[in-house]
Design an enzyme around this catalytic site. Structure first.
Site, PDB file in Angstrom:
ATOM      1  N   LYS A 228       7.866  72.539 -14.118  1.00 40.62           N
ATOM      2  CA  LYS A 228       7.380  70.990 -13.791  1.00 40.62           C
ATOM      3  C   LYS A 228       7.193  71.075 -12.429  1.00 40.62           C
ATOM      4  O   LYS A 228       7.860  71.831 -11.628  1.00 40.62           O
ATOM      5  CB  LYS A 228       8.665  70.234 -14.193  1.00 40.62           C
ATOM      6  CG  LYS A 228       8.361  68.719 -14.131  1.00 40.62           C
ATOM      7  CD  LYS A 228       9.656  67.878 -14.496  1.00 40.62           C
ATOM      8  CE  LYS A 228       9.453  66.295 -14.658  1.00 40.62           C
ATOM      9  NZ  LYS A 228      10.718  65.545 -15.064  1.00 40.62           N
TER      10      LYS A 228
ATOM     11  N   SER B 229       9.283  61.731 -18.227  1.00 41.06           N
ATOM     12  CA  SER B 229       8.635  62.227 -17.147  1.00 41.06           C
ATOM     13  C   SER B 229       8.008  63.484 -17.322  1.00 41.06           C
ATOM     14  O   SER B 229       6.966  63.890 -16.736  1.00 41.06           O
ATOM     15  CB  SER B 229       8.901  62.028 -15.807  1.00 41.06           C
ATOM     16  OG  SER B 229       9.986  62.784 -15.628  1.00 41.06           O
TER      17      SER B 229
ATOM     18  N   SER C 152      14.111  62.302 -19.386  1.00 37.91           N
ATOM     19  CA  SER C 152      12.666  62.897 -18.997  1.00 37.91           C
ATOM     20  C   SER C 152      12.447  64.435 -19.615  1.00 37.91           C
ATOM     21  O   SER C 152      11.290  64.841 -19.626  1.00 37.91           O
ATOM     22  CB  SER C 152      12.570  63.124 -17.709  1.00 37.91           C
ATOM     23  OG  SER C 152      12.174  61.715 -17.070  1.00 37.91           O
TER      24      SER C 152
END
Lengths: 486, 549
Positions: free
Chosen positions: A76, A151, A175
């Site tokens: 990420k 997310s 997330s």
């Protein structure tokens, strides 16, 4: 690419398929799928090819290689890497080049993994749909008009679509687990302190935790083995031994007690999700587990508590992005105050600005006691709920998200509706306990549904074993979206 | 209004930042180095880069706790770290890691010698009278409670005790309550060296600072001055800080207001905090200026009182010698303190606190009193020796085998001269305690005289021989053989006829001439003549000559 991390590892080690071939497969998948999915913020094919060649050469010379040698992965884009930018999907860090590697990146690379690039996210990990990205939204591989969750939506979509076998995300209020659920893959949020946060760009420091996405529990366990463990650079990282999670997976379930909290099956739960999760409980029953009713009475306060604690910490964590030392700086400031105001106004998207304002308000003199301090007290009560529950049961089973993934743009103007989607995930972060989401079915429209299992602090071994047991009896996790087949 | 009819009583509290003497910063491993090129002592952590995390420097915590113990503070078993938020270019994270509601030390007291006998004769340790060593200070004011509100100082602040001015030697102590002592990180520096632009140097960012906040127990600019001097002595003695003013390692912020008694009523002026003073003199001058300014403002405006005007921050202009308004309360920051989630709380147990207390040991003022009585030193000489802890330790070790009062004289005279010449301390000269003690002993025993002792000392710097061996080798053992001394005296008289005549004829020059002749005899003897014998023989010779006249 449909191979799992374990399969890739074994193929490389036994010299059946070289690292270079796997990396080429991943690059091809990315090139083919990225225009539709927009799962990545950046990637570096040349670097990956070079690293793959090195792995293959070592293997050819019979030199020792790490446990993940040659495995192509993604991380990420809120995890710092020396290579490529680390943007947090924010304009304010658009051109930010981190001068160091995050602890997890060091661990992955030391294990021989090849990090191809960085995945999309809601700006600074604030959101549950990956729509709040300055780079544009990522799409769900199962339905391109739908969100992949967030997310860590980029990592989830990339793994689900077969770009890579596994990826890292971060989970502050769901997330990792929620996008895993939305994309039909496995996602684990470890216990707070199990994985070092050094190099993870902070959103809510007391809640943030890095964890793996994979296509099955075994791969998630393998990745966790690599990234977990003490790091002296993170004062909240816990110095306790890391079990060999993969070794314990096949221990049979015997008399496992699974908690069922009715608070997690109330208003707002989509009937198809409820049905899938209850069917999953039947799978456990038939595998010899007992389902025990429990209570988590403070569940109704979780969302309010989370959005106070997380935004308060965020308002402070994000104060450093000021246009003075690095990152976006406004072009023609009137004075030094304007450097701050204009740089931040221009650099942050609307959701980040909203959360900074909420958090600043909660910490302000005169409001601190009523908001932040009260939230801390509620947080303690939520922790106690879990402590009591885990006195009765080994794990708790519940939906990961109340609904299947929604259509992009559907909720973007209704932040509160969006916040309520976190109702089943935020409590694990508030309590600091581990949670895993595994696929447990599909909606009538063919959208993935996730089962969430929560365990006590540092019970990842147990959590993974029980999750793996489910995957031994079901094949939801083996299904791939159409798009993956090409 | 007639100024002379006002009774003015300053009320002064201090906030002090002391830079702790650690090799590395408070939350990262960057070296602390004054004067390094800008931004050369920085890393991602102290630069506040995305994703970095702080890790506590344990040594800084120990220095802070030891200082708090020396200030008689309670030591917290549990403390945590808080973020203090404000935007400023020299603060990369835009928050400072500090301690808000749980400081590591609190409720302490520091006794400061003041030139005011009436203040208090509290002993340095607040112990009952019979706990003081023989020859120590009287202790009638000793308050074992140690709380400023209940102690003698508090009584004084309301003006009940008589005040008087004493002579040169300090005779009283002002007990200054310590509200709190906490650890925090320093900010960087904004440099305004080029016109129109500001540059930021972050070398200082993250340097450990101990912030000490006192009760408003000081009653004059001079007391505040003494307080700062004594605090500097304390932290350097403890090794907790270098406390160099030039390097900005101690910074002072006095809070000043004035109680004015007029026409049977008391008025109090609003409190002014003078920011960031970096010398003792600035502390004294700024406070003096503030007292006068506040009285004048009150005389011009009767509403210039604490409840009608806000507290203000003022800056000190060293060149013009004035303070200037910086910021009022209405412009005060909301720092939005909250616990730093990146750091774990510090929890310590009694055993650890005891070990810290042991490492603090005897405090400078207590030790000064003990050394002065135990070794027959003047208070000033004891203070000089105590300026460096290792030197004081060396003195005490040497005193065991030596002659303490003589050793004291030798420390103050030639040993400190040699140390100064080499830009070090006496302990830094590297001469062992046994030899130092022996030199004092052979001097006191009369084996060598003071002049010879100085010569031997010089030789000791480059030789590891014992002082006695050096004295023998150099022929510096004193001669008491009166026949030999008599011969030297005769020679001196023959060579210095004029001085002899003066000694005999001119009463005004008699004393001087005798001294001169003694010196000549010592010179001729090469320092070996016993001065007592010399004096005796010169007297006899002069008496004889005067009879012959």
């Amino acid at each position: 690419m449909t191979a799992t991390l374990v399969e890739i590892r074994d193929a490389i080690r036994s010299r059946r398929t070289g690292a270079r071939e796997w990396v080429e497969q991943a690059i091809a998948a990315i090139e083919r799928l990225e225009p539709q999915l927009r799962a990545l913020v950046s990637y570096d094919a040349d670097r990956a090819r070079k690293l793959a060649r090195e792995v293959d050469e070592r293997i050819a010379r019979s030199q020792e290689v790490g446990p993940l040698a040659g495995a192509p992965l993604l991380v990420k884009d809120n995890i710092c890497t020396r290579f490529g930018p680390t943007t947090c999907a924010s304009k304010i860090l658009e051109n930010f080049q981190a001068p160091y590697d995050a602890h997890v990146v060091e661990r992955l690379e030391a294990a021989g993994a090849i990090i191809l690039g960085k995945t999309n996210l809601d700006e600074f990990a604030m959101g549950g749909s990956t729509e709040n990205s300055a780079m544009g939204p990522t799409r769900n591989p199962w339905a391109l008009d739908r969100v992949p969750g967030g997310s860590s939506g980029g990592s989830a979509a990339a793994v689900a679509a077969g770009m890579v076998p596994a990826a890292l995300g971060s989970d502050t209020g769901g997330s990792i687990r929620q996008p895993a659920s939305f994309c039909g893959i496995t996602g684990l949020k470890p216990t707070y302190g199990r994985v070092s946060r050094y190099g993870l760009v902070a959103y809510g420091s007391s809640l943030d935790q890095i964890g793996p996405f994979a296509r099955n529990v075994r791969d998630a366990a393998l990745l966790l083995e690599i990234i977990a463990g003490h790091d002296s650079r993170d004062s909240t990282s816990v110095n306790s031994p890391v079990p060999r999670y993969t070794a314990a997976l096949d221990t049979p379930l015997d008399g496992v007690r699974i908690g069922y909290a009715e608070e997690y099956f109330g208003e707002g739960l989509d009937p198809e999700v409820r049905q899938a999760v209850e069917a999953a409980l039947d799978v456990y029953r038939s595998a010899g587990a007992t389902v025990v009713p429990i209570h988590l009475p403070h569940t109704k306060y979780c969302i309010a508590c989370y959005y106070l604690v997380a935004t308060a910490e965020a308002s402070s964590n994000l104060a450093r992005y000021d246009g003075v030392h690095y990152g976006h700086r406004t072009a023609a400031p009137e004075d030094y105050i304007d450097v701050y105001c204009a740089s931040r106004q221009e650099g942050f998207g609307p959701e980040v600005r909203r959360r900074i304002m909420l958090g600043t308000y909660a910490l302000s003199s005169g409001y601190y006691d009523a908001y932040y301090l009260k939230a801390l007290k509620v947080r303690t009560l939520i922790k106690q709920d879990f402590e009591q529950a885990f006195g009765q049961v080994d794990v708790i089973a519940c939906p990961t998200a109340p609904t299947p993934p929604w259509v992009i743009g559907e909720k973007i103007n209704d932040p509160l509706a969006m916040y309520l989607m976190d109702v089943y995930t935020v409590s694990a972060n508030l309590a600091g306990i581990p949670g895993i989401s595994i696929p447990c079915g599909f909606s009538g429209a063919g959208l993935p549904i996730g089962l969430q299992l929560l365990g006590p602090h540092f019970a990842e071994e147990r959590l993974l074993r029980i999750a793996h047991e489910y995957q031994r009896h079901t094949d939801w996790h083996t299904r791939a979206p159409q798009i993956a087949a090409g | 209004m007639d100024r002379s009819k006002l009774k003015i009583r300053p009320i002064i509290g201090m906030e002090i930042h002391v830079q702790l003497a650690t090799k590395t910063k408070l939350f990262c491993a960057c070296p602390i180095e004054f004067g390094a090129p800008p931004n050369s002592r920085v890393c991602p952590v102290c630069l506040g880069m995305p994703g970095v995390l702080p890790v506590l420097n344990r040594t800084a915590y120990e220095h802070a706790v030891r200082t708090a113990i020396a200030l008689k503070c309670e030591i917290a078993r549990f403390t945590k770290w808080d973020r203090k938020s404000y935007y400023y270019p020299d603060l990369p994270k835009n928050y400072q890691i500090s301690q808000y509601d749980l400081p590591l030390g609190f409720d302490g007291a520091f006794d400061v010698p003041v030139d005011d006998a009436a203040v208090s004769n509290a002993p340095a340790d607040g112990a009952p009278a019979d706990g003081e060593p023989e020859g120590g200070r009287p202790t009638d004011g000793g308050s074992a409670s140690g709380r400023p509100e209940s102690g003698v100082a508090a009584g004084l602040r309301t003006g009940r005790s008589p005040r008087k001015t004493s002579g040169t030697e300090s005779t009283g102590y002002r007990r200054v309550g310590i509200i709190r002592a906490h650890l925090e990180e320093d900010a960087g520096k904004n440099l305004h060296e080029k016109p129109g632009i500001t540059q930021v140097d972050l070398n200082r960012t993250g340097t450990p600072l101990l912030e000490i906040v006192t009760e408003p127990d000081l009653a004059s600019a001079d007391e505040a001055y003494n307080f700062c001097v004594e605090l500097q002595r304390l932290v350097t003695y403890l090794g907790a800080s270098e406390a160099s003013m030039q390097k900005g390692q101690m910074r002072f912020e006095p809070n000043v207001n004035v109680a004015i008694e007029y026409d049977g009523r008391e008025y109090r002026t609003p409190i002014a905090e003078v920011k960031n003073l970096n010398s003792f003199k600035a502390v004294r001058d700024a406070i003096r200026y503030e007292i006068e300014r506040q009285v004048s403002e009150w005389m011009a405006d009767p509403d210039y009182v604490i409840n009608k005007r806000p507290k203000e921050n003022r800056g000190w202009d060293d060149v013009r010698g004035v303070t200037e308004f910086q910021r009022g309360k209405e412009e005060a920051h909301d720092y939005r303190y909250f616990p730093d989630p990146d750091l774990v709380p510090v929890e310590v147990d009694d055993a650890w606190i005891e070990s810290m207390k042991d490492s603090v040991g005897e405090l400078p003022l207590e030790r000064q009193a003990r050394m002065s009585s135990e070794y027959g030193l003047s208070s000033a000489d004891a203070a000089t020796i105590l300026a460096d802890r290792a030197t004081a330790d060396l003195f005490e070790e040497a005193a065991e085998a030596g002659h303490p009062p003589t050793l004291g004289k030798q420390f103050i005279s030639f040993w400190s001269a040699h140390a100064n010449a080499r830009n070090t301390t006496i302990a830094g000269l590297g001469i062992d305690a046994a030899r130092l003690g022996e030199l004092s002993k052979i001097t006191a025993d009369g084996l060598v005289n003071a002049t010879a002792a100085a010569i031997i000392a010089e030789k000791m710097l480059s030789s590891s021989d014992t002082p006695t061996a050096i004295a023998q080798r150099e022929g510096l053992i004193q001669t008491r053989d009166e026949g030999q001394v008599q011969a030297w005296v005769e020679e001196a008289f023959t060579k210095n006829e004029k001085a002899v005549q003066d000694a005999l004829a001119n009463p005004k020059k008699q004393q001087q001439a005798r001294g001169f002749l003694t010196g000549q005899v010592m010179k001729i003897s090469g320092g070996k003549a016993d001065p007592k014998v010399v004096g005796k023989l010169i007297e006899e010779k002069l008496a004889k000559l005067s009879q012959d006249l």
